[in-house]
Design a protein around this motif. Structure first.
Motif, PDB file in Angstrom:
ATOM      1  N   SER A  26       0.826  -1.207   0.000  1.00 20.52           N
ATOM      2  CA  SER A  26       0.000   0.000   0.000  1.00 20.52           C
ATOM      3  C   SER A  26       0.861   1.258   0.000  1.00 20.52           C
ATOM      4  O   SER A  26       0.566   2.226  -0.698  1.00 20.52           O
ATOM      5  N   GLY A  85       0.905   4.022  -2.918  1.00 20.82           N
ATOM      6  CA  GLY A  85       0.558   5.389  -2.523  1.00 20.82           C
ATOM      7  C   GLY A  85       1.636   6.385  -2.889  1.00 20.82           C
ATOM      8  O   GLY A  85       1.353   7.490  -3.360  1.00 20.82           O
ATOM      9  N   GLY A 102      -6.467   0.161  -5.155  1.00 20.59           N
ATOM     10  CA  GLY A 102      -7.030   1.441  -4.720  1.00 20.59           C
ATOM     11  C   GLY A 102      -7.623   1.365  -3.327  1.00 20.59           C
ATOM     12  O   GLY A 102      -7.464   2.285  -2.514  1.00 20.59           O
ATOM     13  N   THR A 158      -6.351   3.657  -0.285  1.00 18.92           N
ATOM     14  CA  THR A 158      -7.332   4.526   0.372  1.00 18.92           C
ATOM     15  C   THR A 158      -7.385   4.240   1.877  1.00 18.92           C
ATOM     16  O   THR A 158      -7.529   5.162   2.674  1.00 18.92           O
ATOM     17  N   ARG A 159      -7.220   2.975   2.255  1.00 20.27           N
ATOM     18  CA  ARG A 159      -7.190   2.617   3.676  1.00 20.27           C
ATOM     19  C   ARG A 159      -6.050   3.309   4.421  1.00 20.27           C
ATOM     20  O   ARG A 159      -6.133   3.529   5.614  1.00 20.27           O
ATOM     21  N   PRO A 217      -5.855   9.745  -0.770  1.00 26.08           N
ATOM     22  CA  PRO A 217      -6.938   9.889  -1.750  1.00 26.08           C
ATOM     23  C   PRO A 217      -6.349   9.794  -3.157  1.00 26.08           C
ATOM     24  O   PRO A 217      -5.657  10.698  -3.603  1.00 26.08           O
ATOM     25  N   THR A 218      -6.588   8.700  -3.841  1.00 24.49           N
ATOM     26  CA  THR A 218      -5.888   8.450  -5.100  1.00 24.49           C
ATOM     27  C   THR A 218      -6.178   9.485  -6.175  1.00 24.49           C
ATOM     28  O   THR A 218      -5.254   9.956  -6.830  1.00 24.49           O
ATOM     29  N   THR A 219      -7.416   9.864  -6.367  1.00 29.35           N
ATOM     30  CA  THR A 219      -7.732  10.821  -7.435  1.00 29.35           C
ATOM     31  C   THR A 219      -7.242  12.221  -7.095  1.00 29.35           C
ATOM     32  O   THR A 219      -6.538  12.846  -7.891  1.00 29.35           O
TER      33      THR A 219
END
Length: 164
Positions: free
Chosen positions: A5, A9, A93, A97-98, A102-104
């Motif tokens: 992750s 990220g 994703g 996100t966890r 915030p990916t976007t």
């Protein structure tokens, strides 16, 4: 925090890459040039800061889903559970996100920062984006590189004739 992750990220936040492209990366996209670690997203490959390089190299050595009969030789940076397939972008994703990334919006902020510090065509080449996309983002972000002319700026070579 799980290494998988964190690596994903970091790629989102540093290199403004969508998850659909991140899952398509292979271990061959990460190279060493002397002491420098490079990540191939576009041309030329992008340098990786030392702390991030350590994370990426550690991840390559302990990727998940490698001990199954379906993936013993997988080259994917994020191997999936299905034979020969990378991890699904939605699955990756959810993990990112966890972590609170915030990916976007993280990707959008990263690309905006890049186009504010470098000409949009340079960002496009380095990160594998279309130049029109980075130019639009640069305009929206108020970048001041509007007079940058991409391409080779070396003096033209004299034409050769048949006699030379």
């Amino acid at each position: 925090m799980p290494l998988r992750s964190r690596v994903a990220g970091v790629i989102v936040l540093l290199y403004a890459q969508p998850l659909s492209r991140i899952v398509r990366l292979t271990v061959d996209d990460l190279t060493r040039d002397g002491d420098q670690v490079l990540l191939r997203l576009g041309e030329p490959s992008s340098p990786v800061p030392a702390p991030v390089a350590e994370l990426l190299l550690a991840w390559i050595g302990q990727r998940d889903n490698m001990n199954t009969a379906t993936n013993p030789n997988a080259r994917w940076l994020f191997p999936g559970r299905r034979a020969g397939q990378p991890m699904h972008p939605r699955s990756l994703g959810a993990l990112v996100t966890r972590l609170g990334v915030p990916t976007t919006t993280g990707r959008t902020a990263a690309i905006q920062q890049h186009v504010l510090t470098m000409p949009a065509p340079v960002v496009a080449d380095a990160l594998g984006y279309h130049p029109v996309t980075t130019t639009k983002i640069a305009t929206q972000a108020g970048a001041s590189w509007s007079r940058y002319a991409p391409g080779d700026h070396s003096p033209p070579q004299p034409r050769r004739t048949r006699d030379s």
